[in-house]
Scaffold this motif. Sequence first.
Motif, PDB file in Angstrom:
ATOM      1  N   VAL A   1      -6.068 -19.167 -33.117  1.00 36.38           N
ATOM      2  CA  VAL A   1      -5.263 -19.114 -34.447  1.00 36.38           C
ATOM      3  C   VAL A   1      -3.980 -18.401 -34.456  1.00 36.38           C
ATOM      4  O   VAL A   1      -3.095 -18.857 -34.979  1.00 36.38           O
ATOM      5  CB  VAL A   1      -6.455 -18.337 -35.542  1.00 36.38           C
ATOM      6  CG1 VAL A   1      -5.555 -18.257 -36.795  1.00 36.38           C
ATOM      7  CG2 VAL A   1      -7.538 -19.421 -35.703  1.00 36.38           C
ATOM      8  N   GLU A   2      -3.911 -17.233 -33.915  1.00 38.83           N
ATOM      9  CA  GLU A   2      -2.749 -16.326 -33.896  1.00 38.83           C
ATOM     10  C   GLU A   2      -1.561 -17.040 -33.289  1.00 38.83           C
ATOM     11  O   GLU A   2      -0.644 -17.272 -33.790  1.00 38.83           O
ATOM     12  CB  GLU A   2      -2.995 -15.200 -33.081  1.00 38.83           C
ATOM     13  CG  GLU A   2      -1.557 -14.318 -33.119  1.00 38.83           C
ATOM     14  CD  GLU A   2      -1.954 -12.692 -32.504  1.00 38.83           C
ATOM     15  OE1 GLU A   2      -1.274 -11.919 -32.358  1.00 38.83           O
ATOM     16  OE2 GLU A   2      -3.174 -12.450 -32.175  1.00 38.83           O
ATOM     17  N   GLU A   3      -1.743 -17.839 -32.098  1.00 37.24           N
ATOM     18  CA  GLU A   3      -0.542 -18.420 -31.369  1.00 37.24           C
ATOM     19  C   GLU A   3      -0.171 -19.603 -32.144  1.00 37.24           C
ATOM     20  O   GLU A   3       0.988 -19.856 -32.235  1.00 37.24           O
ATOM     21  CB  GLU A   3      -1.069 -19.030 -29.969  1.00 37.24           C
ATOM     22  CG  GLU A   3      -0.023 -19.573 -29.126  1.00 37.24           C
ATOM     23  CD  GLU A   3      -0.691 -20.070 -27.833  1.00 37.24           C
ATOM     24  OE1 GLU A   3       0.335 -20.638 -27.301  1.00 37.24           O
ATOM     25  OE2 GLU A   3      -1.642 -19.435 -27.343  1.00 37.24           O
ATOM     26  N   LEU A   4      -1.183 -20.468 -32.783  1.00 37.52           N
ATOM     27  CA  LEU A   4      -0.969 -21.657 -33.514  1.00 37.52           C
ATOM     28  C   LEU A   4      -0.102 -21.381 -34.733  1.00 37.52           C
ATOM     29  O   LEU A   4       0.937 -21.934 -35.210  1.00 37.52           O
ATOM     30  CB  LEU A   4      -2.083 -22.479 -33.607  1.00 37.52           C
ATOM     31  CG  LEU A   4      -2.010 -23.907 -34.070  1.00 37.52           C
ATOM     32  CD1 LEU A   4      -1.066 -24.819 -33.424  1.00 37.52           C
ATOM     33  CD2 LEU A   4      -3.182 -24.624 -34.579  1.00 37.52           C
ATOM     34  N   ALA A   5      -0.711 -20.110 -35.297  1.00 37.41           N
ATOM     35  CA  ALA A   5       0.099 -19.967 -36.536  1.00 37.41           C
ATOM     36  C   ALA A   5       1.313 -19.557 -36.485  1.00 37.41           C
ATOM     37  O   ALA A   5       2.413 -19.764 -37.360  1.00 37.41           O
ATOM     38  CB  ALA A   5      -0.759 -18.549 -37.268  1.00 37.41           C
ATOM     39  N   ALA A   6       1.777 -18.863 -35.285  1.00 34.95           N
ATOM     40  CA  ALA A   6       3.068 -18.341 -34.979  1.00 34.95           C
ATOM     41  C   ALA A   6       4.112 -19.510 -34.757  1.00 34.95           C
ATOM     42  O   ALA A   6       5.093 -19.465 -34.987  1.00 34.95           O
ATOM     43  CB  ALA A   6       3.005 -17.473 -33.748  1.00 34.95           C
ATOM     44  N   LEU A   7       3.731 -20.844 -34.179  1.00 35.52           N
ATOM     45  CA  LEU A   7       4.192 -21.835 -34.213  1.00 35.52           C
ATOM     46  C   LEU A   7       4.391 -22.563 -35.467  1.00 35.52           C
ATOM     47  O   LEU A   7       5.861 -22.840 -35.633  1.00 35.52           O
ATOM     48  CB  LEU A   7       3.332 -22.825 -33.321  1.00 35.52           C
ATOM     49  CG  LEU A   7       3.423 -22.418 -31.725  1.00 35.52           C
ATOM     50  CD1 LEU A   7       2.265 -23.572 -31.143  1.00 35.52           C
ATOM     51  CD2 LEU A   7       4.801 -22.860 -31.042  1.00 35.52           C
ATOM     52  N   VAL A   8       3.658 -22.448 -36.371  1.00 38.13           N
ATOM     53  CA  VAL A   8       3.636 -23.160 -37.576  1.00 38.13           C
ATOM     54  C   VAL A   8       5.070 -22.248 -38.555  1.00 38.13           C
ATOM     55  O   VAL A   8       5.872 -22.842 -38.742  1.00 38.13           O
ATOM     56  CB  VAL A   8       2.457 -23.066 -38.572  1.00 38.13           C
ATOM     57  CG1 VAL A   8       2.971 -23.573 -39.735  1.00 38.13           C
ATOM     58  CG2 VAL A   8       1.671 -24.235 -37.822  1.00 38.13           C
ATOM     59  N   ALA A   9       4.582 -21.027 -38.175  1.00 39.67           N
ATOM     60  CA  ALA A   9       5.552 -20.144 -38.893  1.00 39.67           C
ATOM     61  C   ALA A   9       6.998 -20.159 -38.608  1.00 39.67           C
ATOM     62  O   ALA A   9       7.786 -20.145 -39.222  1.00 39.67           O
ATOM     63  CB  ALA A   9       5.098 -18.421 -38.824  1.00 39.67           C
ATOM     64  N   GLY A  10       7.156 -20.484 -37.267  1.00 39.46           N
ATOM     65  CA  GLY A  10       8.726 -20.689 -36.601  1.00 39.46           C
ATOM     66  C   GLY A  10       9.174 -21.966 -36.524  1.00 39.46           C
ATOM     67  O   GLY A  10      10.395 -22.353 -35.951  1.00 39.46           O
ATOM     68  N   ALA A  11       8.450 -23.023 -37.132  1.00 37.74           N
ATOM     69  CA  ALA A  11       8.900 -24.353 -36.938  1.00 37.74           C
ATOM     70  C   ALA A  11       9.641 -24.806 -38.302  1.00 37.74           C
ATOM     71  O   ALA A  11       8.970 -24.634 -39.570  1.00 37.74           O
ATOM     72  CB  ALA A  11       7.487 -25.311 -37.010  1.00 37.74           C
TER      73      ALA A  11
END
Length: 239
Positions: A150-160
């Motif tokens: 979750v943490e890694e995927l959430a970071a990707l979304v937040a930076g997209a």
Amino acid sequence: MTDRKHELIANLARVEERIVSACASAGRKREEVTLIVVTKTYPASDVRLLSELGVRQVAENRDQDAAPKAAECADLPLSWHFVGQLQTNKVRSVASYADVVQSVDRARLVTSLSTAAVRAGRELGCLVQVALDAEAGGRGERGGVAPDGVEELAALVAGAPGLRLDGLMTVAPLAGPYAGRQQEAFGRLMEISSSLRAAHPAANMVSAGMSADLEEAVKAGATHVRVGTAVLGVRPPLG
């Protein structure tokens, strides 16, 4: 007034009573929980009736049904949620009408959604779908990323570009350690949400609970419940 409208009024009232009661039992305010009506398999005419009755959040799980329905109801004051497993070849269409995609569960989907959102000039809210039946590093039977991802995927979304990280979603698992244990499953989701909000304070949406288990979700702390059958009735079989 049509028979169908009478039916929806009665069903919505029963669901409202359940949410109010669940909030009272959990010591929560009623306004802390938002009802999303899942309109999959039902016609645009039902969506129009729901809008007349004050529903503002609706959800669909298949683009081939959702896209024409959203277009037909474009004049209504609705927010559309996409809650199904999403193939990348459907992303451009979904990004044209969905306000929130609740089923983000892999990096490639984040990239596709970002590209489509930017192209459409829209900002898409995204929920990371958490699979509580998935092994570490894996995906769930009904989509979703394992808790450790979750943490890694959430970071990707937040930076997209074009995407907004709104929070988390889950479906009560049918297998694994949480099968048949909705209360514990939703409690685990809230733990993951708490960790997520430490890094992303605005990602405070927690979508959990459906017609059969909305009380357990409200008790655990869900901010949104996705209710279909209890509002619209038993679904007709898909063709």
